[in-house]
Write a protein that holds these residues in place. Structure first.
Motif, PDB file in Angstrom:
ATOM      1  N   LYS A 190      -4.605   9.515   3.786  1.00 57.44           N
ATOM      2  CA  LYS A 190      -3.460   9.031   3.920  1.00 57.44           C
ATOM      3  C   LYS A 190      -3.656   7.660   4.849  1.00 57.44           C
TER       4      LYS A 190
ATOM      5  N   THR B 266       5.004   4.006   5.371  1.00 54.74           N
ATOM      6  CA  THR B 266       4.293   5.104   5.888  1.00 54.74           C
ATOM      7  C   THR B 266       5.316   6.919   5.840  1.00 54.74           C
TER       8      THR B 266
ATOM      9  N   LEU C 257       3.699  -1.696   4.364  1.00 56.45           N
ATOM     10  CA  LEU C 257       2.379  -0.164   4.438  1.00 56.45           C
ATOM     11  C   LEU C 257       3.863   0.623   3.964  1.00 56.45           C
TER      12      LEU C 257
ATOM     13  N   GLN D 194      -4.996   3.555   4.044  1.00 60.14           N
ATOM     14  CA  GLN D 194      -4.520   2.669   4.079  1.00 60.14           C
ATOM     15  C   GLN D 194      -5.500   1.691   4.639  1.00 60.14           C
TER      16      GLN D 194
ATOM     17  N   ALA E  57       5.917  -2.398   7.580  1.00 65.27           N
ATOM     18  CA  ALA E  57       5.738  -0.543   7.194  1.00 65.27           C
ATOM     19  C   ALA E  57       7.756  -0.144   6.715  1.00 65.27           C
TER      20      ALA E  57
ATOM     21  N   VAL F 141       0.852  -0.952   0.411  1.00 63.27           N
ATOM     22  CA  VAL F 141      -0.106   0.240   0.152  1.00 63.27           C
ATOM     23  C   VAL F 141       1.129   1.338  -0.173  1.00 63.27           C
TER      24      VAL F 141
ATOM     25  N   LEU G  13      -0.479   5.398  11.356  1.00 61.54           N
ATOM     26  CA  LEU G  13      -0.251   4.299  10.740  1.00 61.54           C
ATOM     27  C   LEU G  13       0.457   3.256  11.400  1.00 61.54           C
TER      28      LEU G  13
END
Length: 235
Positions: free
Chosen positions: A100, A125, A123, A104, A164, A74, A146
């Motif tokens: 954002k 970030t 993800l 997500q 992430a 993502v 996040l």
């Protein structure tokens, strides 16, 4: 998700080169078509799907028809939330979350029924979540929110792996709204204060994203890819 330019497109290229069947998504059909054409020229199996990550119904429909998804990356980016805190418009901060954080989270929720049980989600970030840079408190809040979810989700959703990558400053189209001279001067200042001596390229972050997706023994990790920007450079 967010694969029609920059970090997302570079990551799609790495995954396709590794033999993956890749679907990239983006909101603009023309940009999406152009990215698919560029990726096709590099080889690999890549297709595009126009999709707005803020549209939950569209997300649900997309994943319902996608078949099993092995790895989800993502790479959605927001645009607002930066600026001196004393003058920070709270509406801009909310728009930053809308651009954002919420997309997500929504993508991950919508994708769960389609994800392979022992697959992965990664993800994107930002290193601003852990930096102490004036004018970035809003961005730190968005990306920090996040990142705070990564460890508990890695446990709750196991054996699905959740990770992430937190990029530093990367030369992508995200900066295109700044005049070229101003952008270049900013990049040079940042490069001079960074141990690696340069800003990032999309491929730098793409390598990190590909590694986390491919390594089945890594979960619950936020990997900073910032060229050492959080380290002291005083000598």
């Amino acid at each position: 998700m967010g694969g029609s330019s920059g970090i997302g497109e570079a990551t799609a290229a790495f995954c396709a080169a590794d033999g993956a069947e890749v679907i990239i998504t983006g909101r603009g059909q023309d940009r999406l078509d152009a990215a698919v054409a560029r990726l096709a020229d590099r080889g690999g199996k890549v297709s595009g799907h126009r999709l707005d990550a803020s549209d939950r119904a569209a997300l649900d429909a997309f994943f319902a028809g996608s078949g099993t998804v092995d790895h989800l990356i993502v790479a959605l980016s927001g645009g607002k939330g930066a600026g001196p805190f004393a003058a920070l418009e709270l509406a801009d901060l909310a728009a930053g979350f809308d651009g954002k954080f919420w997309p997500q989270v929504q993508v991950l929720q919508a994708a769960l029924p389609a994800l392979r049980r022992d697959g992965s989600v990664t993800l994107v970030t930002a290193a601003s979540a852990r930096a102490a840079i004036p004018g970035t408190a809003g961005l730190a809040a968005i990306n920090g929110a996040l990142e705070a979810m990564i460890p508990p989700l890695a446990v709750e959703l196991a054996p699905l792996r959740i990770n992430a990558v937190a990029p530093g400053i990367v030369d992508t189209p995200w900066w295109d709204d700044k005049p070229a001279e101003q952008r270049q001067a900013m990049f040079e200042d940042i490069a001079a204060a960074t141990p690696v001596g340069r800003v990032g390229h999309p491929e730098d972050i793409a390598r990190a994203l590909h590694m986390l997706a491919a390594n089945g023994f890594v979960t619950g990790v936020v990997l900073e890819a910032s060229g050492g920007a959080s380290l002291t450079t005083k000598r």
